[in-house]
Write an enzyme that holds these catalytic residues in place. Structure first.
Site, mmCIF file in Angstrom:
data_model
loop_
_atom_site.group_PDB
_atom_site.id
_atom_site.type_symbol
_atom_site.label_atom_id
_atom_site.label_comp_id
_atom_site.label_asym_id
_atom_site.label_seq_id
_atom_site.Cartn_x
_atom_site.Cartn_y
_atom_site.Cartn_z
ATOM 1 N N CYS A 65 -2.776 8.924 3.029
ATOM 2 C CA CYS A 65 -2.516 8.317 1.716
ATOM 3 C C CYS A 65 -3.688 8.547 0.773
ATOM 4 C CB CYS A 65 -2.257 6.821 1.880
ATOM 5 S SG CYS A 65 -3.574 5.967 2.750
ATOM 6 N N GLU A 121 0.889 -1.178 0.000
ATOM 7 C CA GLU A 121 0.000 0.000 0.000
ATOM 8 C C GLU A 121 0.911 1.207 0.000
ATOM 9 O OE1 GLU A 121 -3.239 -0.186 -0.086
ATOM 10 O OE2 GLU A 121 -3.457 -2.325 0.273
HETATM 11 P P1 NAP Z 1 8.421 4.627 4.761
HETATM 12 O O1 NAP Z 1 9.557 5.513 5.076
HETATM 13 O O2 NAP Z 1 8.478 3.816 3.530
HETATM 14 O O3 NAP Z 1 8.228 3.707 6.034
HETATM 15 C C1 NAP Z 1 7.162 2.821 6.126
HETATM 16 C C2 NAP Z 1 7.504 1.688 7.064
HETATM 17 O O4 NAP Z 1 8.549 0.916 6.488
HETATM 18 C C3 NAP Z 1 8.016 2.130 8.432
HETATM 19 O O5 NAP Z 1 7.513 1.243 9.390
HETATM 20 C C4 NAP Z 1 9.524 1.986 8.299
HETATM 21 O O6 NAP Z 1 10.145 1.737 9.530
HETATM 22 C C5 NAP Z 1 9.594 0.748 7.433
HETATM 23 N N1 NAP Z 1 10.849 0.581 6.713
HETATM 24 C C6 NAP Z 1 11.640 1.545 6.176
HETATM 25 N N2 NAP Z 1 12.669 0.967 5.530
HETATM 26 C C7 NAP Z 1 12.518 -0.376 5.666
HETATM 27 C C8 NAP Z 1 13.257 -1.506 5.224
HETATM 28 N N3 NAP Z 1 14.357 -1.367 4.489
HETATM 29 N N4 NAP Z 1 12.819 -2.727 5.556
HETATM 30 C C9 NAP Z 1 11.689 -2.891 6.274
HETATM 31 N N5 NAP Z 1 10.951 -1.854 6.723
HETATM 32 C C10 NAP Z 1 11.349 -0.615 6.416
HETATM 33 O O7 NAP Z 1 7.053 5.442 4.681
HETATM 34 P P2 NAP Z 1 6.474 6.499 5.716
HETATM 35 O O8 NAP Z 1 7.246 7.747 5.525
HETATM 36 O O9 NAP Z 1 6.339 5.923 7.077
HETATM 37 O O10 NAP Z 1 4.986 6.664 5.187
HETATM 38 C C11 NAP Z 1 4.593 7.632 4.247
HETATM 39 C C12 NAP Z 1 4.174 7.000 2.971
HETATM 40 O O11 NAP Z 1 3.244 5.965 3.226
HETATM 41 C C13 NAP Z 1 3.467 7.948 2.057
HETATM 42 O O12 NAP Z 1 4.040 7.834 0.795
HETATM 43 C C14 NAP Z 1 2.023 7.465 2.025
HETATM 44 O O13 NAP Z 1 1.347 7.679 0.813
HETATM 45 C C15 NAP Z 1 2.182 6.037 2.279
HETATM 46 N N6 NAP Z 1 0.970 5.508 2.887
HETATM 47 C C16 NAP Z 1 0.197 4.695 2.149
HETATM 48 C C17 NAP Z 1 -0.960 4.175 2.700
HETATM 49 C C18 NAP Z 1 -1.821 3.254 1.923
HETATM 50 O O14 NAP Z 1 -2.691 2.644 2.526
HETATM 51 N N7 NAP Z 1 -1.626 3.110 0.636
HETATM 52 C C19 NAP Z 1 -1.320 4.512 4.005
HETATM 53 C C20 NAP Z 1 -0.506 5.354 4.724
HETATM 54 C C21 NAP Z 1 0.653 5.854 4.154
HETATM 55 P P3 NAP Z 1 10.910 2.904 10.338
HETATM 56 O O15 NAP Z 1 9.910 3.936 10.654
HETATM 57 O O16 NAP Z 1 11.406 2.181 11.534
HETATM 58 O O17 NAP Z 1 11.987 3.398 9.426
#
Ligand code: NAP
Length: 515
Positions: A294, A255
């Site tokens: 999102c 997602e």
């Molecule tokens: P992110 O930086 O990609 O992080 C998301 C999750 O992934 C966090 O729990 C992060 O952990 C973890 N993570 C990061 N690098 C990883 C790796 N190499 N291996 C495993 N896990 C890893 O995204 P975000 O900044 O939290 O969220 C914002 C984005 O999410 C936006 O683009 C938004 O559109 C999207 N979003 C989408 C939805 C949907 O339902 N489609 C809903 C909400 C948000 P850490 O925090 O510990 O680094």
């Protein structure tokens, strides 16, 4: 000294060792807690979930699995004020934003609890009716959805620590898979407390629920083909996971980002109920959770003849927004969740401004109602793209804050919507059925959900940004290609579909049909 959060692995709370990440209040930058997962034995945690949690859940009927969710939902409700306060402190949420996250968590757990009781004493779902395969009805085939024999790892984004944790947990536990839930570190306080409350209910069978509070360490390298990763977050992280997990045959649901569009039908006149719904929905979506949703509207398409009035009405709404520390009653929009988000969004606003005209909010600088010089604040920004067909950034870059671009679309609305490359939700506002039919069928292959706003439903919609457990959530292409929720459909991610053929009476004994 801020408290140190613990993880819940092998049915006990345990602190990580080594470098600690600090969780802040994004309005004041005050440290709230710290956490680490270094040194935790994730291999043993996975073994425990697989050996204990999976069998224990699979042994339960759907009614019993649903009861676990019901008890959890009720316990969260009893701690609702505490959870709201945590979301306000650690997420920068206004009280309304915090309720959106916490109440969404409770409602989704309760919805899946209801589905559990409807499924009753079954333990395995049938997918469709039994089919006659032989000369007589005796020889038949049936498709079953059986829980996968592994662990569901849930990785959540920072913006919905409550709802994100609960919606994934609800579907996986009802489907019969044990989970390891990992929140985004920066806003983990809500997910941590929500997990503590779940564990404190005593309803979760041993090994069914684990919580990893911080970096995933080498967890993902230990997964295999019976495991599932349900990821919510950015496209960049999703791409890394696709590579890492694809090699190992792990089932992955993504997602990710979305350039959600709102389209106003040319028939809609200012002052009509449909117009007012459109303005209210779009203005809410730009500012709710400081645009860190999102499903938020990022692109707004109107007819040239409606542009001036739409711009005026949106600017009026945005002018009334009071940005600041959500602890202050007069504040209607809080900060972004982290300093990194603030830097990204300021850069994104500059990229958008290079191809569109900024009509409200400038570069996002804002005098916030907060301690001087503290907090990750940005003000709402509205841009107008005179030539949306020639524009690029507005269709490709998700600027994850209170920012949207308005554009005249002439008769090209559907084409422009599709330029987003796949979205979570598209909203359309009109009372013209022909216009809506054409638009919906044209944009449908590019979306997970389409929201139609019209006069007759204006008083009862929740807006396009609200994800409902009854309907699927996810979207193709840019949005990640995943699918969650949608009632029983959400359980398919955690299930293996298997065709079984044989004597119909034996099939019925193995997996009875629903009554
Ligand atoms: P992110 O930086 O990609 O992080 C998301 C999750 O992934 C966090 O729990 C992060 O952990 C973890 N993570 C990061 N690098 C990883 C790796 N190499 N291996 C495993 N896990 C890893 O995204 P975000 O900044 O939290 O969220 C914002 C984005 O999410 C936006 O683009 C938004 O559109 C999207 N979003 C989408 C939805 C949907 O339902 N489609 C809903 C909400 C948000 P850490 O925090 O510990 O680094």
């Amino acid at each position: 000294m801020p408290t140190t959060l613990r993880s819940y692995l092998q049915d006990r709370w345990i602190e990580g060792q080594g470098p600690l990440a600090t969780l802040l209040n994004p309005a004041t930058e005050e440290p709230l807690a710290q956490t680490s997962t270094a040194g935790l034995d994730l291999g043993a945690a996975l073994d425990h979930s697989r050996a204990k949690g999976g069998p224990a859940l699979r042994e339960l009927t759907f009614t019993r699995r649903g009861e676990i969710l019901r008890v959890w939902a009720k316990a969260l409700h009893a701690h609702r004020d505490e959870l709201i306060a945590l979301a306000m402190a650690n997420g920068g949420n206004t009280r309304g934003d915090a309720k959106f996250d916490i109440d969404g968590a409770i409602a989704t757990l309760a919805h899946y609890a209801d589905l559990g009781s409807q499924l009753g004493s079954l333990k395995v779902l049938r997918d469709g009716e039994a089919l006659q395969l032989g000369r007589t009805s005796r020889y038949a085939g049936v498709h079953l959805l059986v829980p996968r024999d592994g662990v569901a790892v849930h990785i959540n984004a920072f913006n919905f620590p409550g709802w994100g944790t609960a919606e994934k947990a609800a579907t996986a536990l009802l489907a019969g898979m044990p989970i390891i839930s990992k929140p985004a570190t920066s806003t983990a306080l809500v997910a941590h407390r929500l997990s503590e409350i779940g564990v404190e209910t005593g309803a979760l069978p041993p090994g069914a629920f684990s919580f990893l509070c911080g970096s995933p360490g080498d967890l993902l390298d230990r997964l295999g083909p019976q495991d599932v990763v349900a990821f919510t977050g950015s496209s960049q992280t999703a791409n890394k996971l696709r590579e890492q997990l694809g090699r190992r045959g792990v089932k992955l649901n993504v997602e990710a980002d979305s350039l959600n569009a709102a389209v106003l039908g040319p028939d809609v006149q200012p002052g009509s109920a449909t117009w007012d719904l459109f303005i209210a929905d779009v203005a809410r979506d730009i500012t709710q959770k400081a645009g860190q949703k999102c499903t938020a509207v990022r692109r707004i398409f109107v007819d040239e003849s409606q542009l001036a009035a739409a711009q005026e009405a949106l600017v009026e709404r945005l002018s009334a927004v009071r940005v600041g520390d959500p602890a202050r009653d007069e504040v209607t929009m809080g900060p972004l969740s982290t300093g990194a988000q603030l830097r990204d969004i300021r850069a994104g606003i500059a990229r958008l401004a290079a191809e569109s005209e900024t009509v409200f909010g400038g570069d996002g600088s804002v005098k916030a109602l907060a301690p001087e010089g503290k907090g990750f604040f940005v003000g709402p920004v509205l841009l107008v793209a005179r030539d949306a067909a020639a524009a690029k950034v507005m269709h490709t870059d998700e600027v994850f804050g209170p920012v949207a671009t308005l554009a005249p679309s002439a008769s090209m609305a559907a084409q422009l919507v599709r330029r987003g490359g796949g979205g979570l939700v598209c909203s359309a506002y009109s009372d013209d059925r022909d216009f809506l039919r054409e638009l919906v069928l044209s944009v449908a292959p590019y979306h997970g959900r389409i929201y139609l706003g019209s006069e007759k439903v204006a008083g009862q919609t929740f807006g396009p940004g609200t994800v409902l457990p009854q309907l699927v959530h996810g979207g193709p292409g840019h949005a990640g290609g995943g699918e969650e929720l949608g009632g029983l459909r959400g359980m398919q991610l955690y299930s293996q579909r298997v065709a079984v053929q044989g004597d119909r009476a034996i099939l019925d004994a193995i997996a009875p049909a629903a009554i």
